[in-house]
Design a protein around this motif. Structure first.
Motif, mmCIF file in Angstrom:
data_model
loop_
_atom_site.group_PDB
_atom_site.id
_atom_site.type_symbol
_atom_site.label_atom_id
_atom_site.label_comp_id
_atom_site.label_asym_id
_atom_site.label_seq_id
_atom_site.Cartn_x
_atom_site.Cartn_y
_atom_site.Cartn_z
ATOM 1 N N GLY A 84 40.223 31.206 38.734
ATOM 2 C CA GLY A 84 40.856 32.037 37.693
ATOM 3 C C GLY A 84 40.050 32.613 36.482
ATOM 4 N N ARG A 85 39.151 31.543 35.637
ATOM 5 C CA ARG A 85 38.060 31.323 34.904
ATOM 6 C C ARG A 85 36.872 32.059 35.115
ATOM 7 N NH1 ARG A 85 42.291 29.119 34.549
ATOM 8 N NH2 ARG A 85 43.749 29.439 32.426
ATOM 9 N N TRP A 86 37.005 31.537 36.444
ATOM 10 C CA TRP A 86 35.119 32.249 37.608
ATOM 11 C C TRP A 86 35.244 33.465 37.162
ATOM 12 C CZ3 TRP A 86 34.803 34.601 42.224
ATOM 13 C CH2 TRP A 86 33.039 35.278 42.199
ATOM 14 N N MET A 87 36.224 34.671 37.609
ATOM 15 C CA MET A 87 35.898 35.974 37.637
ATOM 16 C C MET A 87 36.626 35.689 36.390
ATOM 17 S SD MET A 87 37.397 37.928 40.159
ATOM 18 C CE MET A 87 37.698 37.956 41.416
ATOM 19 N N GLN A 88 36.537 36.216 35.478
ATOM 20 C CA GLN A 88 36.454 36.460 34.086
ATOM 21 C C GLN A 88 34.726 36.093 34.202
ATOM 22 O OE1 GLN A 88 38.754 34.564 30.537
ATOM 23 N NE2 GLN A 88 40.056 33.557 31.469
ATOM 24 N N VAL A 89 33.851 35.716 34.070
ATOM 25 C CA VAL A 89 32.502 35.209 33.938
ATOM 26 C C VAL A 89 32.385 36.693 34.953
ATOM 27 C CG1 VAL A 89 30.725 34.251 33.972
ATOM 28 C CG2 VAL A 89 32.668 32.876 33.654
ATOM 29 N N CYS A 90 32.924 36.619 36.075
ATOM 30 C CA CYS A 90 31.781 37.419 36.794
ATOM 31 C C CYS A 90 32.712 39.183 35.951
ATOM 32 C CB CYS A 90 32.681 37.281 38.021
ATOM 33 S SG CYS A 90 32.192 36.245 39.233
ATOM 34 N N LEU A 91 33.609 39.260 35.468
ATOM 35 C CA LEU A 91 34.106 40.802 35.226
ATOM 36 C C LEU A 91 33.030 41.179 33.899
ATOM 37 C CD1 LEU A 91 37.982 41.206 35.332
ATOM 38 C CD2 LEU A 91 35.934 41.694 37.163
ATOM 39 N N CYS A 92 32.837 39.807 33.134
ATOM 40 C CA CYS A 92 32.423 40.529 31.459
ATOM 41 C C CYS A 92 30.485 40.235 32.022
ATOM 42 C CB CYS A 92 32.595 38.949 30.569
ATOM 43 S SG CYS A 92 34.088 38.729 30.279
ATOM 44 N N CYS A 93 30.203 39.764 33.166
ATOM 45 C CA CYS A 93 28.951 39.993 33.133
ATOM 46 C C CYS A 93 28.675 41.062 34.646
ATOM 47 C CB CYS A 93 28.532 39.579 34.406
ATOM 48 S SG CYS A 93 26.622 39.413 34.906
ATOM 49 N N TYR A 94 29.511 42.171 34.656
ATOM 50 C CA TYR A 94 29.116 42.678 35.002
ATOM 51 C C TYR A 94 29.619 44.064 35.142
ATOM 52 C CZ TYR A 94 26.783 39.762 38.824
ATOM 53 O OH TYR A 94 25.656 39.042 39.253
ATOM 54 N N ALA A 95 31.036 44.433 34.686
ATOM 55 C CA ALA A 95 31.760 45.330 34.092
ATOM 56 C C ALA A 95 31.480 45.633 32.329
ATOM 57 C CB ALA A 95 33.249 45.583 34.260
ATOM 58 N N PRO A 96 31.785 47.134 32.202
ATOM 59 C CA PRO A 96 31.250 46.717 30.566
ATOM 60 C C PRO A 96 32.996 46.833 29.928
ATOM 61 C CG PRO A 96 31.541 49.284 31.851
ATOM 62 C CD PRO A 96 31.073 48.367 32.518
ATOM 63 N N TYR A 97 32.955 46.927 28.927
ATOM 64 C CA TYR A 97 34.089 47.106 27.595
ATOM 65 C C TYR A 97 34.023 48.110 27.764
ATOM 66 C CZ TYR A 97 37.604 45.258 24.141
ATOM 67 O OH TYR A 97 38.551 44.698 23.704
ATOM 68 N N VAL A 98 35.600 48.728 27.713
ATOM 69 C CA VAL A 98 35.813 49.779 27.818
ATOM 70 C C VAL A 98 36.120 50.814 26.429
ATOM 71 C CG1 VAL A 98 35.991 50.632 29.978
ATOM 72 C CG2 VAL A 98 37.983 50.073 28.370
ATOM 73 N N ARG A 99 36.363 49.578 25.576
ATOM 74 C CA ARG A 99 37.518 50.104 24.044
ATOM 75 C C ARG A 99 36.189 50.207 23.056
ATOM 76 N NH1 ARG A 99 42.890 49.692 24.150
ATOM 77 N NH2 ARG A 99 43.428 49.239 25.078
ATOM 78 N N SER A 100 35.956 51.170 22.383
ATOM 79 C CA SER A 100 34.883 51.684 21.409
ATOM 80 C C SER A 100 34.830 51.199 20.303
ATOM 81 C CB SER A 100 34.970 53.099 21.293
ATOM 82 O OG SER A 100 36.366 53.444 21.183
ATOM 83 N N GLU A 101 36.390 50.893 19.985
ATOM 84 C CA GLU A 101 36.589 49.520 18.704
ATOM 85 C C GLU A 101 36.102 48.168 18.870
ATOM 86 O OE1 GLU A 101 40.633 50.112 20.870
ATOM 87 O OE2 GLU A 101 38.921 51.469 20.353
ATOM 88 N N GLY A 150 34.257 36.002 46.127
ATOM 89 C CA GLY A 150 33.002 37.074 46.103
ATOM 90 C C GLY A 150 33.577 38.692 46.530
ATOM 91 N N ILE A 151 34.509 38.598 47.512
ATOM 92 C CA ILE A 151 34.969 39.872 48.536
ATOM 93 C C ILE A 151 36.183 40.570 47.682
ATOM 94 C CG2 ILE A 151 35.942 41.434 50.179
ATOM 95 C CD1 ILE A 151 34.403 39.392 52.114
ATOM 96 N N ALA A 152 36.580 39.271 46.394
ATOM 97 C CA ALA A 152 37.673 40.069 45.826
ATOM 98 C C ALA A 152 37.342 40.483 44.718
ATOM 99 C CB ALA A 152 38.781 39.709 45.371
ATOM 100 N N THR A 153 36.344 40.126 44.429
ATOM 101 C CA THR A 153 35.794 40.096 42.902
ATOM 102 C C THR A 153 35.064 41.879 42.774
ATOM 103 O OG1 THR A 153 34.610 38.051 42.592
ATOM 104 C CG2 THR A 153 33.787 39.740 41.519
ATOM 105 N N MET A 154 34.285 41.781 44.111
ATOM 106 C CA MET A 154 33.237 43.366 44.275
ATOM 107 C C MET A 154 34.453 44.276 43.913
ATOM 108 S SD MET A 154 30.314 43.113 47.057
ATOM 109 C CE MET A 154 31.014 41.646 48.601
ATOM 110 N N LEU A 155 36.367 44.296 45.000
ATOM 111 C CA LEU A 155 36.817 45.631 44.976
ATOM 112 C C LEU A 155 37.632 45.337 43.528
ATOM 113 C CD1 LEU A 155 38.254 44.048 48.326
ATOM 114 C CD2 LEU A 155 37.239 45.815 48.328
ATOM 115 N N ILE A 156 37.282 44.465 42.540
ATOM 116 C CA ILE A 156 38.591 44.270 41.944
ATOM 117 C C ILE A 156 37.129 44.790 40.206
ATOM 118 C CG2 ILE A 156 39.051 43.027 39.188
ATOM 119 C CD1 ILE A 156 40.380 40.592 41.346
ATOM 120 N N LEU A 157 35.823 44.881 40.928
ATOM 121 C CA LEU A 157 35.406 45.369 39.694
ATOM 122 C C LEU A 157 35.286 46.829 40.385
ATOM 123 C CD1 LEU A 157 31.574 43.472 40.420
ATOM 124 C CD2 LEU A 157 33.142 43.857 38.218
ATOM 125 N N ARG A 158 35.157 47.537 41.335
ATOM 126 C CA ARG A 158 35.278 48.360 41.660
ATOM 127 C C ARG A 158 36.529 49.401 41.841
ATOM 128 N NH1 ARG A 158 32.812 52.039 45.474
ATOM 129 N NH2 ARG A 158 31.066 50.684 45.771
#
Length: 251
Positions: A148-165, A208-216
């Motif tokens: 579960g905590r590995w997935m946090q790293v994946c999302l933080c590394c490969y997805a942008p943060y969307v809140r401008s504030e 890993g497959i789940a990560t790609m689907l979640i990111l998309r």
């Protein structure tokens, strides 16, 4: 070595209720760097659950014990990610576009969909844990919070943060890179091999497959991630791990 130890204490302090890193003056760079150790903190949480399981298994029926183990994980993490589950379900269900979804997720009030989503995630986690074969229970308890905590790293590394504030998750998302991702992934792979032998690699592959689907999915729906997304995905991936263990080893 001292810097690595401080990063580890910072990760523990952020992910759990244990105040081992309160004396550290954390910078955004340190917060990002500490994410490489998030799966290791998950392994510690899992080991704690194994100790509790060993101490109580002769005293309580398994159904009661497994419920207590879920509650212990919630208590050890201060229910850090559960608020994100409710907020995310509310936002995705009630928002008509990205802006309205993000606005609903920011609201501290919890709607009916959020409550239902939270209850179902916890119920699935409990039932899945209860049906994990006993010979794989300790392995599942250790691997689940690490993944579960590995997935946090994946999302933080490969997805942008969307809140401008900005927000709680922005310091992590904006300061995590390949070194943290590789460290976290290496930790998870080694843990999977130790806990599940060669089949552990298959579990990591599926994650890993789940990560790609979640990111998309989140890039499509929200344009990236928020702190609520990171928390909610952590809880859902823990459930996913238990379901994968059931599917792989349950027969």
């Amino acid at each position: 070595m001292r810097a690595c130890w401080d990063d580890f204490r910072l990760a523990i302090s952020f992910l759990t209720v244990f105040p081992v890193g309160r004396d550290i003056k954390a910078t955004p760079e340190m917060l990002g760097r500490s994410m490489g150790l998030f799966p290791a903190v998950g392994l510690l949480l899992g080991l704690g659950l194994c100790v509790a399981n060993w101490m109580l298994q002769g005293l309580l029926p398994r159904a009661v014990l497994d419920c207590l183990l879920v509650l212990l994980l919630i208590a050890a993490t201060g229910a850090l990610h559960l608020d994100g589950v409710a907020d995310l379900f509310d936002g995705l269900a009630g928002g008509k576009d990205r802006a309205s979804m993000l606005e609903i997720m920011k609201d501290s009030r919890v709607g009916a969909i959020g409550v239902v989503g939270l209850v179902m995630v916890l119920l699935l986690k409990y039932l899945s844990l209860y049906h994990v074969p006993l010979e794989y229970k300790n392995a599942a308890l250790i691997f689940m919070p690490a993944a579960g905590r590995w997935m946090q790293v994946c999302l933080c590394c490969y997805a942008p943060y969307v809140r401008s504030e900005g927000g709680t998750g922005s310091a992590f998302v904006e300061n995590v890179g390949q070194p943290e991702f590789l460290r976290a992934t290496a930790t998870l792979i080694v843990a999977s091999l130790v806990l599940f032998s060669v089949k552990g690699i298959f579990l990591v592959f599926l994650l890993g497959i789940a990560t790609m689907l979640i990111l998309r999915y989140f890039e499509s729906r929200l344009g990236g991630v928020t702190g609520d997304v990171l928390g909610a995905v952590t809880e859902m991936v823990e459930v996913l791990v238990l379901l994968l263990v059931l599917a792989t080893f349950g027969s």
